[in-house]
Design a protein around this motif. Structure first.
Motif, PDB file in Angstrom:
ATOM      1  N   MET A   1       0.396  -0.725   0.384  1.00 52.49           N
ATOM      2  CA  MET A   1      -0.023   0.185   0.055  1.00 52.49           C
ATOM      3  C   MET A   1       1.311   1.912  -0.069  1.00 52.49           C
ATOM      4  N   GLY A   2       0.210   2.003  -0.337  1.00 48.81           N
ATOM      5  CA  GLY A   2       1.135   3.590  -0.631  1.00 48.81           C
ATOM      6  C   GLY A   2       0.321   4.289  -0.173  1.00 48.81           C
ATOM      7  N   ASN A   3       1.578   5.906   0.369  1.00 46.08           N
ATOM      8  CA  ASN A   3       1.146   6.462   1.156  1.00 46.08           C
ATOM      9  C   ASN A   3       0.185   7.736   0.493  1.00 46.08           C
ATOM     10  N   LEU A   4      -0.848   6.986   0.592  1.00 45.31           N
ATOM     11  CA  LEU A   4      -2.105   7.476  -0.703  1.00 45.31           C
ATOM     12  C   LEU A   4      -3.310   7.184   0.509  1.00 45.31           C
ATOM     13  N   VAL A   5      -4.557   8.572   0.144  1.00 44.79           N
ATOM     14  CA  VAL A   5      -5.323   8.271   0.905  1.00 44.79           C
ATOM     15  C   VAL A   5      -6.525   8.411  -0.348  1.00 44.79           C
TER      16      VAL A   5
ATOM     17  N   ARG B   1      -5.654  -0.027  -4.108  1.00 44.16           N
ATOM     18  CA  ARG B   1      -4.998  -1.126  -3.919  1.00 44.16           C
ATOM     19  C   ARG B   1      -3.554  -0.600  -3.930  1.00 44.16           C
ATOM     20  N   GLY B   2      -3.997   0.708  -4.001  1.00 42.01           N
ATOM     21  CA  GLY B   2      -2.916   1.201  -4.191  1.00 42.01           C
ATOM     22  C   GLY B   2      -2.744   2.872  -3.089  1.00 42.01           C
TER      23      GLY B   2
ATOM     24  N   ALA C   1     -16.680  -1.802   1.884  1.00 42.47           N
ATOM     25  CA  ALA C   1     -15.554  -2.922   3.328  1.00 42.47           C
ATOM     26  C   ALA C   1     -14.857  -4.950   2.659  1.00 42.47           C
ATOM     27  N   THR C   2     -16.418  -5.065   2.284  1.00 37.89           N
ATOM     28  CA  THR C   2     -16.349  -6.116   2.026  1.00 37.89           C
ATOM     29  C   THR C   2     -14.679  -6.128   0.605  1.00 37.89           C
ATOM     30  N   HIS C   3     -14.438  -5.832  -0.445  1.00 38.16           N
ATOM     31  CA  HIS C   3     -13.811  -6.044  -1.422  1.00 38.16           C
ATOM     32  C   HIS C   3     -12.792  -5.275  -1.464  1.00 38.16           C
ATOM     33  N   ALA C   4     -12.246  -3.799  -1.004  1.00 34.58           N
ATOM     34  CA  ALA C   4     -11.594  -3.256  -0.884  1.00 34.58           C
ATOM     35  C   ALA C   4      -9.644  -3.523  -0.450  1.00 34.58           C
ATOM     36  N   ARG C   5      -8.801  -3.727  -1.281  1.00 39.25           N
ATOM     37  CA  ARG C   5      -7.579  -3.723  -0.607  1.00 39.25           C
ATOM     38  C   ARG C   5      -6.850  -3.468   0.254  1.00 39.25           C
TER      39      ARG C   5
ATOM     40  N   VAL D   1     -11.112  -3.590   7.974  1.00 39.92           N
ATOM     41  CA  VAL D   1     -10.155  -3.954   8.399  1.00 39.92           C
ATOM     42  C   VAL D   1     -10.395  -5.426   7.835  1.00 39.92           C
ATOM     43  N   ARG D   2     -10.101  -5.032   6.505  1.00 40.02           N
ATOM     44  CA  ARG D   2      -9.935  -6.534   5.992  1.00 40.02           C
ATOM     45  C   ARG D   2      -8.276  -7.520   6.344  1.00 40.02           C
ATOM     46  N   GLY D   3      -9.139  -8.876   7.205  1.00 36.79           N
ATOM     47  CA  GLY D   3      -7.135 -10.037   7.473  1.00 36.79           C
ATOM     48  C   GLY D   3      -6.507 -10.323   6.541  1.00 36.79           C
ATOM     49  N   GLU D   4      -6.759 -10.128   5.118  1.00 36.19           N
ATOM     50  CA  GLU D   4      -6.430 -10.468   4.034  1.00 36.19           C
ATOM     51  C   GLU D   4      -5.674  -9.633   3.835  1.00 36.19           C
ATOM     52  N   ALA D   5      -4.465  -9.656   2.807  1.00 34.64           N
ATOM     53  CA  ALA D   5      -3.299  -8.817   2.744  1.00 34.64           C
ATOM     54  C   ALA D   5      -4.597  -7.990   1.349  1.00 34.64           C
TER      55      ALA D   5
END
Length: 269
Positions: free
Chosen positions: A1-5, A93-94, A121-125, A265-269
């Protein structure tokens, strides 16, 4: 993940509140803020695409609002074609954080909370923060703890968020004694809570942590705690969740009923 919101906008008061929340989050993180408007083109013969000027103006106004809330934050803008949830999932993703409002109009027509926010919330990375139109208070960061491996990233996120906000954490574990395994006592949930927090407190020594074990239904306890919290943090799917379900009942209930902002917060990467 980048330094991005990243923040999704659509011109509604709800999304404008999300922009303010996202700007403050970017400022805390010393991150860049990306303001995104996504819209789907109806599939029908002879359809004329919308004039991009009003859309670009809408995004520009949202970006200017972000700059007024958090001067000094670098803000970029984007108007993208595509189904909004899919576009924002790709943007996540970024990013290190995705912020959305609880409901919207325009590009999110027909997508009330329950489709947009829950789907993201379900699918975001990356973690997803669902803002509220009312400003967040000055209370603690409330962390819902269930002791599941999937919840470990939610614990880490809550500690980071509390440190960035300069506030304390209230780590809450709710349990129903009648459903506890035979032979366990009050010390079992207290031990579960302490073990879930172990290591994080040491790596964030400036964050004060309160631990609360309460007897009751988890969703109701966290919704009630959200009344005085500036943020509630939960994992996307907790202990006992079915393998095929990405979103648990607790996190869904909070997205619908919490009195303030919620981070999932998802537990997966």
């Amino acid at each position: 993940m980048g330094n991005l919101v990243v923040v999704g906008v659509d011109g509604s008061p709800s999304s404008l509140a999300a922009v303010g929340t996202a700007a403050r989050e970017a400022l805390r993180r010393r991150a860049e803020l990306r303001v995104v408007y996504a819209f789907s083109l109806p599939v029908r013969p002879m359809y004329t695409p919308p004039d991009p000027a009003p859309l670009e103006r809408l995004v520009g106004e949202a970006a200017q609002h972000a700059r007024s809330v958090a001067p000094g934050v670098q803000v970029t803008e984007a108007v993208l074609t595509g189904e909004p949830v899919a576009v924002l999932e790709a943007e996540s993703r970024g990013a290190e954080l995705l912020v959305v409002g609880p409901r919207g109009v325009g590009g999110f027509i027909g997508m009330l909370l329950g489709s947009t926010a829950v789907s993201l919330a379900t699918h975001a990375r990356c973690p997803v923060l669902v803002a509220r139109e009312e400003p967040a208070g000055a209370g603690p960061v409330v962390l819902g703890v269930d002791g599941s491996p999937a919840g470990e990233k939610a614990v880490a996120f809550a500690f980071t968020e509390a440190e960035l906000r300069g506030t304390e954490i209230v780590a809450l574990h709710a349990w129903l004694p009648e459903y506890a395994p035979v032979g366990t006592g009050v010390e079992a949930p207290e031990r579960l809570l302490a073990e879930a927090l172990a290591g994080h407190a040491e790596s964030h020594p400036d964050v004060t942590v309160g631990q609360e074990v309460v007897s009751g239904e988890t969703r109701a306890m966290l919704v009630d705690a959200s009344r005085t919290a500036q943020l509630v943090v939960v994992g996307a799917r907790g202990r006992g969740g079915f393998a095929g379900l990405l979103m648990g009942s607790v996190s869904q209930a909070l997205l619908h009923h919490a009195h303030g902002p919620v981070a999932v917060v998802r537990g997966e990467a």
